[in-house]
Design a protein around this motif. Sequence first.
Motif, PDB file in Angstrom:
ATOM      1  N   MET A   1      52.056  32.648  27.144  1.00 45.99           N
ATOM      2  CA  MET A   1      53.270  31.827  27.060  1.00 45.99           C
ATOM      3  C   MET A   1      53.290  30.781  28.170  1.00 45.99           C
ATOM      4  O   MET A   1      53.775  29.669  27.999  1.00 45.99           O
ATOM      5  CB  MET A   1      54.510  32.725  27.149  1.00 45.99           C
ATOM      6  N   LYS A   2      52.719  31.145  29.340  1.00 40.38           N
ATOM      7  CA  LYS A   2      52.673  30.230  30.473  1.00 40.38           C
ATOM      8  C   LYS A   2      51.915  28.957  30.112  1.00 40.38           C
ATOM      9  O   LYS A   2      52.347  27.845  30.440  1.00 40.38           O
ATOM     10  CB  LYS A   2      52.031  30.916  31.673  1.00 40.38           C
ATOM     11  N   LYS A   3      50.773  29.118  29.432  1.00 42.18           N
ATOM     12  CA  LYS A   3      49.964  27.965  29.059  1.00 42.18           C
ATOM     13  C   LYS A   3      50.742  27.037  28.124  1.00 42.18           C
ATOM     14  O   LYS A   3      50.688  25.808  28.269  1.00 42.18           O
ATOM     15  CB  LYS A   3      48.672  28.423  28.377  1.00 42.18           C
ATOM     16  N   LEU A   4      51.464  27.606  27.176  1.00 43.38           N
ATOM     17  CA  LEU A   4      52.222  26.802  26.222  1.00 43.38           C
ATOM     18  C   LEU A   4      53.342  26.036  26.930  1.00 43.38           C
ATOM     19  O   LEU A   4      53.581  24.860  26.636  1.00 43.38           O
ATOM     20  CB  LEU A   4      52.796  27.703  25.129  1.00 43.38           C
ATOM     21  N   LYS A   5      54.005  26.674  27.859  1.00 45.83           N
ATOM     22  CA  LYS A   5      55.067  26.012  28.609  1.00 45.83           C
ATOM     23  C   LYS A   5      54.514  24.862  29.441  1.00 45.83           C
ATOM     24  O   LYS A   5      55.121  23.785  29.526  1.00 45.83           O
ATOM     25  CB  LYS A   5      55.786  27.025  29.512  1.00 45.83           C
ATOM     26  N   GLU A   6      53.354  25.098  30.067  1.00 45.94           N
ATOM     27  CA  GLU A   6      52.735  24.045  30.864  1.00 45.94           C
ATOM     28  C   GLU A   6      52.351  22.860  29.988  1.00 45.94           C
ATOM     29  O   GLU A   6      52.534  21.704  30.374  1.00 45.94           O
ATOM     30  CB  GLU A   6      51.506  24.598  31.588  1.00 45.94           C
ATOM     31  N   LEU A   7      51.816  23.145  28.812  1.00 44.96           N
ATOM     32  CA  LEU A   7      51.424  22.090  27.885  1.00 44.96           C
ATOM     33  C   LEU A   7      52.651  21.318  27.404  1.00 44.96           C
ATOM     34  O   LEU A   7      52.645  20.083  27.336  1.00 44.96           O
ATOM     35  CB  LEU A   7      50.674  22.705  26.706  1.00 44.96           C
ATOM     36  N   PHE A   8      53.702  22.053  27.068  1.00 51.00           N
ATOM     37  CA  PHE A   8      54.950  21.434  26.614  1.00 51.00           C
ATOM     38  C   PHE A   8      55.508  20.495  27.686  1.00 51.00           C
ATOM     39  O   PHE A   8      55.868  19.349  27.403  1.00 51.00           O
ATOM     40  CB  PHE A   8      55.967  22.533  26.285  1.00 51.00           C
ATOM     41  N   ASN A   9      55.551  20.971  28.923  1.00 47.64           N
ATOM     42  CA  ASN A   9      56.083  20.155  30.020  1.00 47.64           C
ATOM     43  C   ASN A   9      55.203  18.945  30.309  1.00 47.64           C
ATOM     44  O   ASN A   9      55.700  17.862  30.637  1.00 47.64           O
ATOM     45  CB  ASN A   9      56.244  21.010  31.279  1.00 47.64           C
ATOM     46  N   LYS A  10      53.889  19.132  30.192  1.00 48.50           N
ATOM     47  CA  LYS A  10      52.954  18.021  30.423  1.00 48.50           C
ATOM     48  C   LYS A  10      53.205  16.895  29.428  1.00 48.50           C
ATOM     49  O   LYS A  10      53.270  15.716  29.802  1.00 48.50           O
ATOM     50  CB  LYS A  10      51.506  18.510  30.312  1.00 48.50           C
ATOM     51  N   ILE A  11      53.352  17.267  28.154  1.00 46.88           N
ATOM     52  CA  ILE A  11      53.610  16.258  27.120  1.00 46.88           C
ATOM     53  C   ILE A  11      54.977  15.621  27.316  1.00 46.88           C
ATOM     54  O   ILE A  11      55.140  14.407  27.203  1.00 46.88           O
ATOM     55  CB  ILE A  11      53.492  16.887  25.726  1.00 46.88           C
ATOM     56  N   LYS A  12      55.955  16.429  27.630  1.00 50.86           N
ATOM     57  CA  LYS A  12      57.332  15.940  27.792  1.00 50.86           C
ATOM     58  C   LYS A  12      57.429  14.916  28.933  1.00 50.86           C
ATOM     59  O   LYS A  12      58.205  13.951  28.855  1.00 50.86           O
ATOM     60  CB  LYS A  12      58.263  17.124  28.072  1.00 50.86           C
ATOM     61  N   GLU A  13      56.622  15.108  29.979  1.00 57.15           N
ATOM     62  CA  GLU A  13      56.707  14.253  31.161  1.00 57.15           C
ATOM     63  C   GLU A  13      55.738  13.074  31.127  1.00 57.15           C
ATOM     64  O   GLU A  13      55.739  12.251  32.047  1.00 57.15           O
ATOM     65  CB  GLU A  13      56.445  15.105  32.417  1.00 57.15           C
ATOM     66  N   LEU A  14      54.923  12.968  30.078  1.00 54.95           N
ATOM     67  CA  LEU A  14      53.981  11.851  29.991  1.00 54.95           C
ATOM     68  C   LEU A  14      54.719  10.521  29.876  1.00 54.95           C
ATOM     69  O   LEU A  14      55.633  10.373  29.065  1.00 54.95           O
ATOM     70  CB  LEU A  14      53.076  12.017  28.760  1.00 54.95           C
ATOM     71  N   PRO A  15      54.317   9.524  30.668  1.00 57.69           N
ATOM     72  CA  PRO A  15      54.931   8.196  30.525  1.00 57.69           C
ATOM     73  C   PRO A  15      54.286   7.417  29.379  1.00 57.69           C
ATOM     74  O   PRO A  15      53.129   7.659  29.024  1.00 57.69           O
ATOM     75  CB  PRO A  15      54.609   7.532  31.876  1.00 57.69           C
ATOM     76  N   ASP A  16      55.022   6.525  28.774  1.00 55.73           N
ATOM     77  CA  ASP A  16      54.494   5.639  27.734  1.00 55.73           C
ATOM     78  C   ASP A  16      53.794   6.401  26.598  1.00 55.73           C
ATOM     79  O   ASP A  16      52.701   6.038  26.173  1.00 55.73           O
ATOM     80  CB  ASP A  16      53.522   4.621  28.340  1.00 55.73           C
ATOM     81  N   LYS A  17      54.433   7.458  26.111  1.00 58.02           N
ATOM     82  CA  LYS A  17      53.812   8.256  25.050  1.00 58.02           C
ATOM     83  C   LYS A  17      53.611   7.466  23.758  1.00 58.02           C
ATOM     84  O   LYS A  17      52.776   7.812  22.942  1.00 58.02           O
ATOM     85  CB  LYS A  17      54.657   9.508  24.763  1.00 58.02           C
TER      86      LYS A  17
END
Length: 284
Positions: A1-17
């Motif tokens: 679950m930790k990996k999924l949360k990290e991935l989710f947050n990484k995508i959410k915080e990406l600039p200029d998606k």
Amino acid sequence: MKKLKELFNKIKELPDKDRQDITSLLWQLICYSPKFPLRLQQQQLLDEATPFSLEADDPHFSRSALKFNGFIWGNGSRKVLITHGWGSKAADFIDLIAALRSIEDLQVIAFDAPGNGSSEGELSNLMLFAKATEAVITTYGSPEIMIGHSLGVMANTMATQETGTKPNLLISIAPMVRLKENFIATMTNADVPKIAQDKFFENFEAIFGMPTSQFDLSEMYTPGTAVRHWLAYDPEDKVAPFAYLQELLTACPAISTKEYEATGHERIIKDTRLIADILKLVRG
């Protein structure tokens, strides 16, 4: 679950998606199934089973045959096959399996789909769930009773069509109905702009040779798939909204249903009322 949360947050915080191609990250977000360790009681349940391993071909992600693990309890003449949902595993049905084992003439079979639980695979998808279900049926014979939860309902539907299996009793618990809408909800929660979502769906169609919209249980399901079909749901399910399920039930009025309010999408399989009702159905 930790990996999924990290991935989710990484995508959410990406600039200029909306200006960069994040399709590879979205594949991981959509197709990585979180894995949870076994509890002591779950491990004890598996220790009492006869284990087996089969293979399911994965031409899309790993491009190899993936080994997946399964478990058999009992040697009765009536086979029961259980197919778990996304981010789940066979042992999550511990309460239901324990209850079914009290019926002497049953043989209960469950498995961890590729990419889930103890089985091989970094990423998973509906096709792998269905192929694993087909492999179990081909190896151990057509079950008299099939039980599926969430994505496992879709997998059971596909497997019955591919193998020609017609169970006497098909039990569907909180079925996923529209896979594309589930993907959209996941990406929207991660603040993925529509342009990036559209690019992901274009890539999906290129890889799988079909649009995501085809993975709609209302379109996939064929009346008469089982002698009897019984469906359980929570009308307030946030993962599999009732509005989508209603389309299936309207198209297939022969499906018997029962509501289990306030259970939620994941915990419904542990509900004591549900388990008691399933036992009654299985005993006939």
